[in-house]
Design an enzyme around this catalytic site. Sequence first.
Site, PDB file in Angstrom:
ATOM      1  N   GLU A  11       0.901  -1.072   0.030  1.00  0.00           N
ATOM      2  CA  GLU A  11       0.123   0.023   0.159  1.00  0.00           C
ATOM      3  C   GLU A  11       0.793   1.312   0.032  1.00  0.00           C
ATOM      4  O   GLU A  11       0.400   2.441  -0.309  1.00  0.00           O
ATOM      5  CB  GLU A  11      -1.044   0.042   1.290  1.00  0.00           C
ATOM      6  CG  GLU A  11      -1.950  -0.970   0.983  1.00  0.00           C
ATOM      7  CD  GLU A  11      -2.868  -1.241   2.151  1.00  0.00           C
ATOM      8  OE1 GLU A  11      -3.972  -1.261   1.985  1.00  0.00           O
ATOM      9  OE2 GLU A  11      -2.279  -1.412   3.317  1.00  0.00           O
ATOM     10  N   GLY A  77     -12.673  -4.366   1.836  1.00  0.00           N
ATOM     11  CA  GLY A  77     -13.631  -5.123   1.223  1.00  0.00           C
ATOM     12  C   GLY A  77     -15.038  -4.349   1.178  1.00  0.00           C
ATOM     13  O   GLY A  77     -15.341  -3.430   1.661  1.00  0.00           O
ATOM     14  N   MET A 172      -9.253  -2.206   8.213  1.00  0.00           N
ATOM     15  CA  MET A 172      -8.758  -2.646   9.563  1.00  0.00           C
ATOM     16  C   MET A 172      -8.143  -1.246  10.100  1.00  0.00           C
ATOM     17  O   MET A 172      -7.468  -1.430  11.301  1.00  0.00           O
ATOM     18  CB  MET A 172      -8.019  -3.644   9.544  1.00  0.00           C
ATOM     19  CG  MET A 172      -8.898  -4.895   9.083  1.00  0.00           C
ATOM     20  SD  MET A 172      -7.825  -6.391   9.206  1.00  0.00           S
ATOM     21  CE  MET A 172      -7.452  -6.550  10.487  1.00  0.00           C
ATOM     22  N   GLU A 173      -8.072  -0.198   9.591  1.00  0.00           N
ATOM     23  CA  GLU A 173      -7.069   0.872  10.005  1.00  0.00           C
ATOM     24  C   GLU A 173      -7.673   2.268  10.090  1.00  0.00           C
ATOM     25  O   GLU A 173      -7.439   3.208  10.811  1.00  0.00           O
ATOM     26  CB  GLU A 173      -5.688   1.180   9.228  1.00  0.00           C
ATOM     27  CG  GLU A 173      -4.998  -0.010   9.434  1.00  0.00           C
ATOM     28  CD  GLU A 173      -5.478  -1.193   8.518  1.00  0.00           C
ATOM     29  OE1 GLU A 173      -5.927  -0.798   7.593  1.00  0.00           O
ATOM     30  OE2 GLU A 173      -4.979  -2.427   8.838  1.00  0.00           O
ATOM     31  N   ASP A 196     -11.861  -7.311  -2.411  1.00  0.00           N
ATOM     32  CA  ASP A 196     -12.724  -8.413  -2.105  1.00  0.00           C
ATOM     33  C   ASP A 196     -14.040  -8.102  -1.567  1.00  0.00           C
ATOM     34  O   ASP A 196     -14.557  -6.918  -1.495  1.00  0.00           O
ATOM     35  CB  ASP A 196     -11.995  -9.259  -1.082  1.00  0.00           C
ATOM     36  CG  ASP A 196     -11.865  -8.635   0.088  1.00  0.00           C
ATOM     37  OD1 ASP A 196     -10.744  -7.897   0.478  1.00  0.00           O
ATOM     38  OD2 ASP A 196     -12.974  -8.468   0.821  1.00  0.00           O
TER      39      ASP A 196
HETATM   40  N1  ADE Z   1      -9.203  -5.399   3.793  1.00  0.00           N
HETATM   41  C1  ADE Z   1      -9.439  -5.812   2.553  1.00  0.00           C
HETATM   42  N2  ADE Z   1     -10.532  -6.642   2.441  1.00  0.00           N
HETATM   43  C2  ADE Z   1     -10.829  -6.644   4.102  1.00  0.00           C
HETATM   44  C3  ADE Z   1     -12.100  -7.466   4.673  1.00  0.00           C
HETATM   45  N3  ADE Z   1     -12.638  -8.003   3.854  1.00  0.00           N
HETATM   46  N4  ADE Z   1     -12.099  -7.192   5.891  1.00  0.00           N
HETATM   47  C4  ADE Z   1     -11.170  -6.265   6.680  1.00  0.00           C
HETATM   48  N5  ADE Z   1     -10.237  -5.497   6.017  1.00  0.00           N
HETATM   49  C5  ADE Z   1     -10.029  -5.744   4.607  1.00  0.00           C
END
Ligand code: ADE
Length: 227
Positions: A11, A77, A172-173, A196
Amino acid sequence: MIGIIGAMEVEIAHLRDQMQDTRVETVSGIDFYCGRIRGREVVLAKCGIGKVFAALCAQTMILKFGVECIVNSGVAGTLTSELHIGDVAIATACVQHDMDTSPLGDPYGLLSGINVVELPADQTMVQALDRVCREAGVNHRLGPVATGDQFVHTMERRRWISDTFGAVAVEMEAGAIAHVCYVNRVPFAVIRVISDEASGEAQIDYASFVKKAAATSSDIALRWLAA
Ligand code: ADE
């Protein structure tokens, strides 16, 4: 000076490649790359995965490097049928989906002490990123981005997060960076490219698309720096 944070090497690599006159300072195990990108003074860092690393990195950027704003660039995601792999989410606000004092009568995601659920992104930065995405011709949406210390991979959790917070992407951040920026009154923005579907085959899609998605996010950040 502008702070840019990515969680993983993939990243930040593309952005670091574009940096000139780079010097590195390591604080608390995080390398901070200082230099110029597209003519702007930038401090760039890979914070590591999860909210604690992200918070530590953002606070260091504010206290030690005196950043005027922070941009978080990376992958996420999707939580909406309007965003698919390769599309872009620009956060209007961040929430922490795993913050839960609901047994005490609080709403989900309430950040005790500051008493808010949504941490608003800087409107001027959001508008500029919206413009950059339009000019780049990428499919993008503006909306809340949800953060938690978990990789979301089931439809049940995905639905709960989108229904509870109206969020368009999960990662997540960003919510931790937003939290630190909020208490320090530092403007922030978040660019997240979908890697995703946060359900079903999320792990497999993530592994296949993380690199491309991270490069797209870096490209949007570069265009924003140049604008
Ligand atoms: N970063 C990328 N895909 C993610 C997901 N499915 N859950 C949490 N963080 C992510």
